[in-house]
Design a protein around this motif. Sequence first.
Motif, PDB file in Angstrom:
ATOM      1  N   ALA A  97       2.094   2.018  -3.465  1.00  0.00           N
ATOM      2  CA  ALA A  97       0.983   2.544  -4.269  1.00  0.00           C
ATOM      3  C   ALA A  97       0.780   4.032  -3.990  1.00  0.00           C
ATOM      4  O   ALA A  97       0.603   4.830  -4.907  1.00  0.00           O
ATOM      5  CB  ALA A  97      -0.294   1.770  -3.961  1.00  0.00           C
ATOM      6  N   GLU A  98       0.837   4.385  -2.709  1.00  0.00           N
ATOM      7  CA  GLU A  98       0.650   5.785  -2.340  1.00  0.00           C
ATOM      8  C   GLU A  98       1.760   6.656  -2.946  1.00  0.00           C
ATOM      9  O   GLU A  98       1.510   7.730  -3.480  1.00  0.00           O
ATOM     10  CB  GLU A  98       0.637   5.910  -0.814  1.00  0.00           C
ATOM     11  N   ASN A  99       2.997   6.159  -2.897  1.00  0.00           N
ATOM     12  CA  ASN A  99       4.120   6.899  -3.478  1.00  0.00           C
ATOM     13  C   ASN A  99       3.951   7.103  -4.983  1.00  0.00           C
ATOM     14  O   ASN A  99       4.395   8.105  -5.526  1.00  0.00           O
ATOM     15  CB  ASN A  99       5.434   6.169  -3.212  1.00  0.00           C
TER      16      ASN A  99
ATOM     17  N   PRO B 203       0.808  -1.218   0.000  1.00  0.00           N
ATOM     18  CA  PRO B 203       0.000   0.000   0.000  1.00  0.00           C
ATOM     19  C   PRO B 203       0.848   1.277   0.000  1.00  0.00           C
ATOM     20  O   PRO B 203       0.473   2.274  -0.614  1.00  0.00           O
ATOM     21  CB  PRO B 203      -0.804  -0.116   1.307  1.00  0.00           C
ATOM     22  N   GLU B 204       1.991   1.247   0.668  1.00  0.00           N
ATOM     23  CA  GLU B 204       2.824   2.454   0.738  1.00  0.00           C
ATOM     24  C   GLU B 204       3.505   2.741  -0.606  1.00  0.00           C
ATOM     25  O   GLU B 204       3.686   3.900  -0.974  1.00  0.00           O
ATOM     26  CB  GLU B 204       3.847   2.339   1.885  1.00  0.00           C
TER      27      GLU B 204
END
Lengths: 270, 394
Positions: free
Chosen positions: A133-135, A130-131
């Motif tokens: 993806a956020e980046n 998820p991190e």
Amino acid sequence: MNIVVCIKQVPDTTDVKINPETNTLIREGVESIINPFDAYAIEEGVRLKEKYGGTVNVLSMGPPQVDASLREAISLGADEAYLLTDRTFAGADTLATAYTLAAGIRKIGDVDIILMGRQAIDGDTGQVGPEVAENLDIPHVTDIRKIEQIDDQGSIYLERLLEEGYVRLKTKLPVVITVVKEINEPRLPSLKGKMLAKKKEINTWSAKDVEVNEKRLGLTGSPTQVVKIFTPPKPAGGKVFDGDIKDSVGKLLRELRASGILMGSEKGDE
Amino acid sequence: MSSIEVIFDKCIGCGLCVKACPFAAIELVDKKAVINEKCTYCGACVDACKKYQAIVITRHTFEKHDVTQYKGICVYAEHRHGKLSSVVAEIIGAALKLKNILKVPTSAILLGHNVKPLAEEILSYGVDEVWMIDNPKIGDFAEDIQAGLVTQVILEKKPEIFLGGGTIFGRSLLPKVASNIGTGLTADCTELEIDPETKLLKQTRPAFGGNIMATILCQYHRPQMATVRHKVMKEAAKTDSTQGKIIEMNHIPVPDPVIEVLEFVQEESETVNLADADFIISGGRGIKDPKNFALIQELAKAVGGAVGASRAAVDAGWIPYSHQVGQTGKTVNPKIYIACGISGAIQHLAGMKGSDIIIAINSDPEAPIFDVAHFGIVGDLFEVVPELLKQING
């Protein structure tokens, strides 16, 4: 289809011991392997390539010896391998790791699907997907047990495992997908794959080779800090009944009643 | 930049640091410690060298937040099909305990459609404020838009601590929020406490399949975020008199979701929800045949529990993967876990060691499962389980 599979090299066992004097992990004699969940991600990437065409790029961050795991991924069917390795990457928590991996993915460029295992068996966090993806500012879906299909419009149909069942989802590429074991059965490396893996050139990138803010890397870029490591307390001496079975069961139920642990009909709700 | 340095004048070449290093990252060269690229800054060598103080780690941190601006403890109120997830009462319980020490307000973030009754339910646990966005676009599985909304609520309200459930959804949503804000997140915590001096949140969690525990701090970034393992914290109790209030935050725009839910499929057997079960009865290799899982089912029914399985039973195709407990399956924390015909491989133990009471039934007295069991019966499960049923049903 341009696919990136992010993998992590982990110690081969979860039977990690703590040195009681120094309170640190003893990893001596423990082999390194590809995180088992990531092996399913590699296999899924290769299957997607076989079905839709494209390239499987495998990407990892870590010390130089991760080279061996990347070569193994090549032997399993990946086409290209990239290693992000630099002293400034060391000591990264999940935030800094995801930041660095995302920089590597951007450098690979034009990526449609990013696959990884649902979590690594050493850290057990499951946060990097998820991190990442956020980046990259793209959606993510976790715990995927099936990729049903990808259509011409760039829509992808997935099945996500939940606590009480599953849910079928549709989203657009590009997307980050974390997979569970149920998704496939990884193949063994082929002889040809092994030969290829030996000769393959692993693309090695340092911090200078990717676009990053140095302050977001490694220990400096990590908001969390491990301040203590310890071994969990063992359950206090278990009671084992090894006599006559009827007798043993009776004793067990008496113990459970005595310690106030009620079961089934004794709760009066059956 | 952060760095690790050996002060050569102080290093006597004793090699204690070499032994202490878990990553084989230190070598002795000409009787001096030299640190190589495998170093992860874990600090084990610094502890080992207390006597000589020859190793120094300098830790810098990127863009520190002004931590004084953040106040209060906030939880994420996960819900599905119109019901609060059972983990919510647990994290509220944890939040109220922390509140007793910190003396700050508690709050919950609630996103969804027609969720006002849930907001009232949250208040009945004694939470001070519910920060609510009510919008038909916010579906049950929409972490794609929820992550952005939670981020905006947090940036506006500035809680110092933000907790979510260690559920599949929570462990997908919170990392996206943490990354968006640029703060730390500790996964799957089993213990939360406030350091009496620094007032920082000490977050303790298992790693390496539960073989070690780590305590983690997030010193310079806010909020301090953690997901909390299901069934570990004590649930908050509901009260009749609620004094908290609902704050609508509908000024925050809700974007269109990019993830579309096509179908939700509830697994047919009610005995599959291992996360919520108080009792889990698991079968392993000793079950021998898929038909024999009926016996496990029967025991599960008798005690109102769920059915689990070891990897061996799943890999043999006797029972679906959704039942698998262990490192590559689910991690469970029931009140009672009964392992039937499971030898207790490390990977299995990793998934169930956190159970309150472990009962092992195995014909092999040497099986490692007995090492972690609180109670054990040595015997053939096909004799023991029917006897157990008989005596329970009495």
